[in-house]
Design a protein around this motif. Structure first.
Motif: not given
Length: 334
Positions: A70, A73-76, A78-79, A161, A165, A317
């Protein structure tokens, strides 16, 4: 194999659960997916960290794996990984730029003319300076070599990351976490060695300086110098204690994450101390990006401002990810 009592993952062949201590079934298939109709686990009470559904017998991944998937794999996340990589790239261009060199020469032009250098020679010097001189291939390779640990950190972030996925949700590959842990341990060891060198240098230097007064017969001055050296050593030690705790807690967090990747309950979760330090770093970098030093030889440039901005985003982040990690751990009973 998974414990039928609490659902924690255990290595095949284990006799007792490493999390709750309950005996494990001899048949790994029974302990992994339960026995009886619909694969239900006998006597299973529906613990939230288990690999089973709430009384319906369906398989669920271990709680630690779910938390890591969770968060990583969050967009945060990756950012954060992209922003950290951007700091490496922007840092290369922000080191020293063509504008910095030309500004420095122009500031020193009056002094150089006093030394006999004509304005024509100064102009030729400024015209001879080009961007390739500052950012050529050799300079780039040197920069990469000096930032090897940062590059490995970026690699570990993207591997983590990618692990989140994967379609298989029963495990969490720990290759990225292993890279991050190795880098954090190396940074921790380097910091300890440098800190010891600083403290030892101050102590030996102060003692030698005080001894020179003792040899001259100035005993009172020697005592005063030794007292000052002692105070300085204590102050430096206290200052170094903050980054020491920071590195130590990062190593501990990554160790806990690897424990969770193996399906087991960690001894600790995210560190609020590390998150607060990251927030302070984000604020400082943000102020540098919007303010900066606009005078002097190292004048603020677009590259340095961008570097400060992406550092602020990266630190912010990571701090938010730590708080999110702690929240999910509490929800799962970790």
């Amino acid at each position: 194999m998974y414990c039928a009592n609490c659902g924690s993952y255990n290595k095949d062949g284990s006799r007792f659960c490493t999390n709750c201590g309950a005996p494990l079934a001899a048949d790994s298939s029974a302990s992994s997916y339960g026995a009886g109709p619909a694969g239900s686990a006998p006597g299973f009470s529906g613990y939230s960290g288990s690999g089973y559904g709430q009384g319906e017998g369906e398989y669920r991944s271990p709680a630690g794996v779910r938390i890591l998937r969770s968060v990583a794999g969050s967009p945060l996340f990756l950012v954060a990984a992209i922003a950290f990589t951007a700091t490496i790239i922007a840092g290369y261009f922000a080191r020293i730029t063509l504008a910095d060199i030309q500004y420095g020469i122009s500031q020193a032009s009056e002094y150089l003319q006093q030394l006999g250098i004509s304005e024509e020679d100064l102009q030729e010097l400024m015209d001879a300076i080009n961007i390739e001189t500052v950012t050529g291939p050799g300079s780039f390779l040197t920069y990469l070599a000096s930032h090897g640990l940062s590059i490995l950190t970026a690699l570990g972030l993207f591997l983590t990351c990618a692990a989140a996925k994967r379609d298989d949700d029963s495990t969490f590959p720990a290759s990225g976490l292993t890279v991050l842990q190795i880098v954090s341990v190396i940074n921790f060891v380097i910091f300890i060695l440098v800190s010891l060198a600083v403290l030892l240098g101050l102590g030996v230097g102060g003692f030698w300086f005080a001894s020179s007064y003792n040899a001259s017969g100035y005993n009172d001055e020697r005592t005063t110098i030794l007292a000052i050296v002692a105070v300085v050593l204590v102050v430096v030690f206290l200052v170094l204690l903050f980054p020491f705790l920071y590195f130590k807690k990062i190593v501990g967090m990554l160790g806990s994450a690897k424990t969770m990747a193996g399906g087991q309950k960690p001894k600790r979760n995210g560190s609020v101390y590390v998150a607060v330090i990251l927030l302070i770093s984000a604020v400082y970098s943000f102020c540098s990006a919007i303010g900066g030093n606009t005078s002097g030889f190292l004048a603020a440039t677009a590259a340095s401002r961008i570097n400060s901005a992406v550092q602020a985003v990266s630190s912010l982040c990571f701090a938010l990810l730590i708080f999110s990690f702690r929240k999910k751990c509490r929800e799962e009973g970790y």
